[in-house]
Motif scaffolding. Sequence first.
Motif, mmCIF file in Angstrom:
data_model
loop_
_atom_site.group_PDB
_atom_site.id
_atom_site.type_symbol
_atom_site.label_atom_id
_atom_site.label_comp_id
_atom_site.label_asym_id
_atom_site.label_seq_id
_atom_site.Cartn_x
_atom_site.Cartn_y
_atom_site.Cartn_z
ATOM 1 N N GLN A 45 53.002 -2.833 60.806
ATOM 2 C CA GLN A 45 53.678 -3.765 59.913
ATOM 3 C C GLN A 45 55.002 -4.228 60.501
ATOM 4 O O GLN A 45 55.334 -5.415 60.450
ATOM 5 C CB GLN A 45 53.910 -3.120 58.544
ATOM 6 N N GLU A 46 55.768 -3.304 61.074
ATOM 7 C CA GLU A 46 57.042 -3.665 61.670
ATOM 8 C C GLU A 46 56.853 -4.608 62.855
ATOM 9 O O GLU A 46 57.606 -5.562 63.026
ATOM 10 C CB GLU A 46 57.799 -2.408 62.103
ATOM 11 N N LEU A 51 56.948 -9.931 65.371
ATOM 12 C CA LEU A 51 56.192 -11.013 65.987
ATOM 13 C C LEU A 51 56.449 -12.327 65.264
ATOM 14 O O LEU A 51 56.633 -13.368 65.889
ATOM 15 C CB LEU A 51 54.699 -10.686 66.000
ATOM 16 N N GLY A 52 56.490 -12.273 63.943
ATOM 17 C CA GLY A 52 56.797 -13.478 63.172
ATOM 18 C C GLY A 52 58.186 -14.010 63.507
ATOM 19 O O GLY A 52 58.381 -15.231 63.655
ATOM 20 N N ILE A 58 60.772 -19.044 68.827
ATOM 21 C CA ILE A 58 60.146 -19.926 69.828
ATOM 22 C C ILE A 58 59.979 -21.331 69.261
ATOM 23 O O ILE A 58 60.268 -22.329 69.944
ATOM 24 C CB ILE A 58 58.791 -19.340 70.285
ATOM 25 N N GLU A 59 59.522 -21.426 68.021
ATOM 26 C CA GLU A 59 59.343 -22.744 67.399
ATOM 27 C C GLU A 59 60.663 -23.498 67.292
ATOM 28 O O GLU A 59 60.715 -24.713 67.537
ATOM 29 C CB GLU A 59 58.696 -22.601 66.018
ATOM 30 N N VAL A 60 61.731 -22.795 66.931
ATOM 31 C CA VAL A 60 63.047 -23.431 66.832
ATOM 32 C C VAL A 60 63.464 -23.967 68.193
ATOM 33 O O VAL A 60 63.921 -25.121 68.315
ATOM 34 C CB VAL A 60 64.102 -22.439 66.282
ATOM 35 N N LEU A 61 63.312 -23.145 69.220
ATOM 36 C CA LEU A 61 63.696 -23.576 70.564
ATOM 37 C C LEU A 61 62.838 -24.741 71.051
ATOM 38 O O LEU A 61 63.359 -25.685 71.671
ATOM 39 C CB LEU A 61 63.608 -22.409 71.539
ATOM 40 N N GLU A 62 61.552 -24.692 70.775
ATOM 41 C CA GLU A 62 60.666 -25.796 71.177
ATOM 42 C C GLU A 62 61.032 -27.084 70.450
ATOM 43 O O GLU A 62 61.013 -28.162 71.049
ATOM 44 C CB GLU A 62 59.207 -25.419 70.910
#
Length: 70
Positions: A45-46, A51-52, A58-62
């Motif tokens: 779970q951790e 991972l989330g 990664i999405e923010v940087l992309e």
Amino acid sequence: KQSEKLVEETQEKAQRILDAADSDANERRSSADKYSQEVLYKLEQEVAVLLGTVRNGIEVLESRQSALSS
């Protein structure tokens, strides 16, 4: 006869001791397995939460790179 009976009783007692030790070992192993399984579920779970967080980063940087490239 008496010595044979003594040997037989000793063997039976030894077998009972071995059986009890085996039973105790099985119970301990089972408890350890359950504990390990619980710890691994919590760890899973951790890791999923981490991972989330990584994916969001990664999405923010992309998206920033896409905005700069446009």
